[in-house]
Design a protein around this motif. Sequence first.
Motif, short mmCIF file in Angstrom:
data_model
loop_
_atom_site.label_atom_id
_atom_site.label_comp_id
_atom_site.label_asym_id
_atom_site.label_seq_id
_atom_site.Cartn_x
_atom_site.Cartn_y
_atom_site.Cartn_z
N PHE A 186 0.83 -1.21 0.00
CA PHE A 186 0.00 0.00 0.00
C PHE A 186 0.86 1.26 0.00
O PHE A 186 0.50 2.27 -0.62
CB PHE A 186 -0.92 0.01 1.23
N PHE A 187 2.00 1.22 0.69
CA PHE A 187 2.86 2.39 0.81
C PHE A 187 3.42 2.80 -0.55
O PHE A 187 3.45 3.99 -0.89
CB PHE A 187 3.99 2.07 1.79
N ARG A 188 3.85 1.83 -1.33
CA ARG A 188 4.43 2.14 -2.64
C ARG A 188 3.43 2.83 -3.56
O ARG A 188 3.79 3.67 -4.38
CB ARG A 188 4.95 0.87 -3.31
N GLN A 189 2.16 2.48 -3.40
CA GLN A 189 1.13 3.08 -4.25
C GLN A 189 0.96 4.58 -3.98
O GLN A 189 0.45 5.31 -4.83
CB GLN A 189 -0.20 2.37 -4.03
N LEU A 190 1.41 5.02 -2.80
CA LEU A 190 1.21 6.42 -2.42
C LEU A 190 2.48 7.26 -2.53
O LEU A 190 2.44 8.46 -2.28
CB LEU A 190 0.70 6.49 -0.97
N LEU A 191 3.60 6.65 -2.89
CA LEU A 191 4.86 7.39 -2.92
C LEU A 191 4.81 8.57 -3.88
O LEU A 191 5.46 9.60 -3.64
CB LEU A 191 6.00 6.45 -3.30
N ASN A 192 4.07 8.44 -4.95
CA ASN A 192 3.95 9.53 -5.91
C ASN A 192 2.70 10.37 -5.69
O ASN A 192 2.34 11.20 -6.53
CB ASN A 192 3.93 8.97 -7.34
N ASN A 193 2.05 10.15 -4.56
CA ASN A 193 0.83 10.89 -4.24
C ASN A 193 0.85 11.34 -2.79
O ASN A 193 -0.10 11.14 -2.03
CB ASN A 193 -0.41 10.01 -4.50
N LEU A 194 1.96 11.96 -2.40
CA LEU A 194 2.10 12.47 -1.04
C LEU A 194 1.32 13.77 -0.90
O LEU A 194 1.53 14.73 -1.64
CB LEU A 194 3.58 12.71 -0.73
N THR A 195 0.37 13.80 0.03
CA THR A 195 -0.49 14.96 0.23
C THR A 195 -0.50 15.34 1.71
O THR A 195 0.02 14.61 2.57
CB THR A 195 -1.94 14.66 -0.20
N GLU A 196 -1.11 16.46 1.98
CA GLU A 196 -1.23 16.89 3.37
C GLU A 196 -2.06 15.91 4.18
O GLU A 196 -1.83 15.72 5.38
CB GLU A 196 -1.85 18.28 3.43
N ASP A 197 -3.03 15.25 3.53
CA ASP A 197 -3.91 14.31 4.24
C ASP A 197 -3.17 13.05 4.68
O ASP A 197 -3.51 12.46 5.70
CB ASP A 197 -5.11 13.93 3.36
N ASN A 198 -2.20 12.59 3.88
CA ASN A 198 -1.51 11.36 4.25
C ASN A 198 -0.09 11.60 4.75
O ASN A 198 0.66 10.65 4.99
CB ASN A 198 -1.49 10.37 3.09
N ALA A 199 0.31 12.87 4.91
CA ALA A 199 1.69 13.20 5.30
C ALA A 199 2.06 12.60 6.66
O ALA A 199 3.15 12.05 6.83
CB ALA A 199 1.89 14.71 5.30
N LYS A 200 1.16 12.70 7.62
CA LYS A 200 1.46 12.17 8.95
C LYS A 200 1.64 10.66 8.91
O LYS A 200 2.55 10.11 9.53
CB LYS A 200 0.34 12.54 9.93
N ALA A 201 0.76 9.99 8.19
CA ALA A 201 0.84 8.53 8.09
C ALA A 201 2.13 8.11 7.38
O ALA A 201 2.80 7.16 7.80
CB ALA A 201 -0.38 7.98 7.36
N MET A 202 2.48 8.81 6.30
CA MET A 202 3.68 8.46 5.55
C MET A 202 4.93 8.70 6.40
O MET A 202 5.86 7.89 6.41
CB MET A 202 3.74 9.30 4.26
N PHE A 203 4.93 9.82 7.12
CA PHE A 203 6.09 10.18 7.92
C PHE A 203 6.31 9.17 9.05
O PHE A 203 7.42 8.69 9.27
CB PHE A 203 5.92 11.58 8.50
N SER A 204 5.24 8.84 9.78
CA SER A 204 5.38 7.90 10.90
C SER A 204 5.72 6.50 10.39
O SER A 204 6.48 5.77 11.02
CB SER A 204 4.10 7.88 11.74
N PHE A 205 5.17 6.12 9.22
CA PHE A 205 5.50 4.81 8.67
C PHE A 205 6.99 4.73 8.30
O PHE A 205 7.62 3.67 8.47
CB PHE A 205 4.65 4.52 7.43
N ALA A 206 7.55 5.84 7.84
CA ALA A 206 8.97 5.84 7.50
C ALA A 206 9.81 5.52 8.73
O ALA A 206 10.77 4.75 8.66
CB ALA A 206 9.36 7.20 6.93
N GLY A 207 9.46 6.11 9.87
CA GLY A 207 10.18 5.80 11.10
C GLY A 207 10.04 4.35 11.50
O GLY A 207 11.00 3.71 11.95
#
Length: 404
Positions: free
Chosen positions: A183-204
Amino acid sequence: MAFRRPHRKSRHGCAECKRRRVKCDETRPTCSNCSKRQTECEYESASSLLWANEERRPQPKSASSDLEGFAQLDTHLSPDNSFDILGRLGGDDSASESPASLNLSDLELMMQWCNSTHQTLSRNTRTESIWRFRVPEEALSHTFLMHGILALSALHIARTRDDQRHESYVRTAVAHQHQALTFFRQLLNNLTEDNAKAMFSFAGIVVVYTFGFPQVPDPADPWSCVDGLLQVLLLARGVQQLLNQATSWIRSSDWEELLQFDPYDPSPPDDARAVIQRLCELNSACSAQDPTHDVLIYENVIENLADMMTAVSSGLTSVPVAARWAIKLKPEFVDLAREHRPFPLVILVHYCAVLHRLKYDWCFDQWDERVPTAIWKILDDSWRVHIREPMVEIFGQNFELSAE
């Protein structure tokens, strides 16, 4: 004190049973007596408790009606029918939905996260509340983050519990991490303000997961262990680099604390200053002997190592301290290490010595000893002299016995 015996006489029977002065079982809409006699069954007053097979009768709402309804419950309760009340309160069965069965494995992993695993990523009490509560809340809207939480929790259990289910927890961790990355790879090119927190915490979470996943290097090939750490460092750097855009949204949100390290004295302690000085001198000496030696690349790596050593000496011993060095690492340094050049290996041993001081050793225990041992086997005596001090710090004075 004597308790009053409950009144068992029917008070709410139908009009026909009352007229005939027989006991009414108060079954609605037609009691059993009227059903047998095939007579019309009417109740003189409507109870405020609505049964499942009864139509609602319009009636004025008052404060006393609720109290009256609850009082009437007492006249109907018995060990046999007490829990039936709950079913009747549910209304029409056709309108209800059967919930999915409980996934006890996932519930266990979420409890593990809230009780323990979140602390691995926390630096202080302020960031702890974000990782413990806010990140799971965010995961309710982002499937990849939920899988990431469960994956890291399963891995944490596998690495810290001594039981027969170790392999089972590792398989669970791998399964969740696979789903998360899908699921994460599907969003790598669609980083938005709505998913920024989720993407950032998942990176950690990914960084900690990668550090902590059990490695099985080839004991006959010490380079396999070194290459394993280099891959982890590259992944940690790469994941964070992909999410640079997310930091602007995090910085302007209530998660800003995740980007701020606690203040610490920037001056390295004497022992750290001496280590850095020796590495800088070795860097210059290598440049004089080898024209291809890139002094600037190593200066940057040593500078970041000095900052890490200073932070740890000041009491900052959390996982993000180790991850920050990897994030700042130049990829050229990794390339030089993979070319089997000795100087980057010396720096890696000093990095492992700092890992050895960190708080959550379940993430690093396979690196802070295995990698220095492997590098000691790789280097010859002319280079071993430059890693004796960190080897003593990790293994003690008799380190050569355990390293050979």
